[in-house]
Motif scaffolding. Structure first.
Motif, PDB file in Angstrom:
ATOM      1  N   ARG A  67      13.599 -23.743  -6.222  1.00 27.86           N
ATOM      2  CA  ARG A  67      13.519 -24.973  -5.748  1.00 27.86           C
ATOM      3  C   ARG A  67      12.597 -25.173  -4.449  1.00 27.86           C
ATOM      4  N   SER A  68      11.599 -26.224  -4.619  1.00 29.95           N
ATOM      5  CA  SER A  68      10.870 -26.566  -3.383  1.00 29.95           C
ATOM      6  C   SER A  68      10.940 -27.921  -3.220  1.00 29.95           C
ATOM      7  N   CYS A  69      10.787 -28.289  -1.779  1.00 30.36           N
ATOM      8  CA  CYS A  69      10.790 -29.862  -1.330  1.00 30.36           C
ATOM      9  C   CYS A  69       9.810 -29.720  -0.482  1.00 30.36           C
ATOM     10  N   PHE A  70       8.861 -31.023  -0.374  1.00 32.86           N
ATOM     11  CA  PHE A  70       7.781 -31.052   0.846  1.00 32.86           C
ATOM     12  C   PHE A  70       7.609 -32.593   1.245  1.00 32.86           C
ATOM     13  N   LEU A  71       6.942 -32.777   1.930  1.00 32.23           N
ATOM     14  CA  LEU A  71       6.554 -34.149   2.597  1.00 32.23           C
ATOM     15  C   LEU A  71       5.317 -34.308   2.646  1.00 32.23           C
ATOM     16  N   LEU A  72       4.833 -35.585   2.455  1.00 33.10           N
ATOM     17  CA  LEU A  72       3.376 -36.024   2.452  1.00 33.10           C
ATOM     18  C   LEU A  72       3.394 -37.196   3.334  1.00 33.10           C
ATOM     19  N   ARG A  73       2.287 -37.957   3.519  1.00 33.26           N
ATOM     20  CA  ARG A  73       2.264 -39.212   4.323  1.00 33.26           C
ATOM     21  C   ARG A  73       1.051 -39.943   3.793  1.00 33.26           C
ATOM     22  N   VAL A  74       1.308 -41.241   3.283  1.00 27.34           N
ATOM     23  CA  VAL A  74       0.288 -41.983   2.597  1.00 27.34           C
ATOM     24  C   VAL A  74       0.060 -43.073   3.393  1.00 27.34           C
ATOM     25  N   ARG A  75      -1.111 -43.573   3.387  1.00 28.24           N
ATOM     26  CA  ARG A  75      -1.521 -44.552   4.493  1.00 28.24           C
ATOM     27  C   ARG A  75      -0.910 -46.085   3.842  1.00 28.24           C
TER      28      ARG A  75
END
Length: 139
Positions: free
Chosen positions: A39-47
């Motif tokens: 399992r893999s979980c990640f964060l990104l930040r969109v404008r």
């Protein structure tokens, strides 16, 4: 960067700034039975000013990109968003999540997709996925 090294880099100090607490957190995350290579979980930040466009483009992901994700071993892949902040949480499963990430990063279609997506992310590093550490799992 593997999930462990990404987390280690971000856990050199904790919110209260103590190295001892960071070491304790790192030890707990490294030794928990809930850790999974699948399992893999990640964060990104969109404008925020680009969020609607970002969401819209994900309604029609290139078929070549979808095929590459599957071929590289990604499945049960989901993206979630907080519409107020642009925080994106990604989750996928694979037989070996780190290997699946590396395989996908090596594809030409992923390079093209990431170049196209770069305009949507908060700078300087909102488009660099921050991998989260798993510490609990209920099967």
């Amino acid at each position: 960067m593997t999930a462990a090294s990404a987390t280690a880099a971000s856990a050199s100090t904790t919110a209260d700034g103590t190295a001892a607490e960071a070491a304790r957190v790192r030890h707990l995350l490294d030794t928990t039975a809930a850790r999974s290579p699948r399992r893999s979980c990640f964060l990104l930040r969109v404008r925020p000013d680009k969020l609607a466009d970002y969401l819209e483009i994900h309604q029609r992901v290139w078929s070549e990109m979808l095929q590459a994700l599957s071929a590289c071993g990604w499945h049960d892949y989901s993206l979630f968003v907080d519409p107020d902040t642009g925080l994106v949480v990604g989750y996928f499963e694979s037989d070996d999540a780190d290997a699946a990430r590396r395989a996908m990063a090596a594809t030409a279609v992923n390079t093209r997709w990431q170049a196209e997506m770069a305009q949507y992310f908060q700078q300087p590093d909102g488009g660099t996925d921050r991998i989260l550490s798993q510490y609990f799992f209920l099967p």
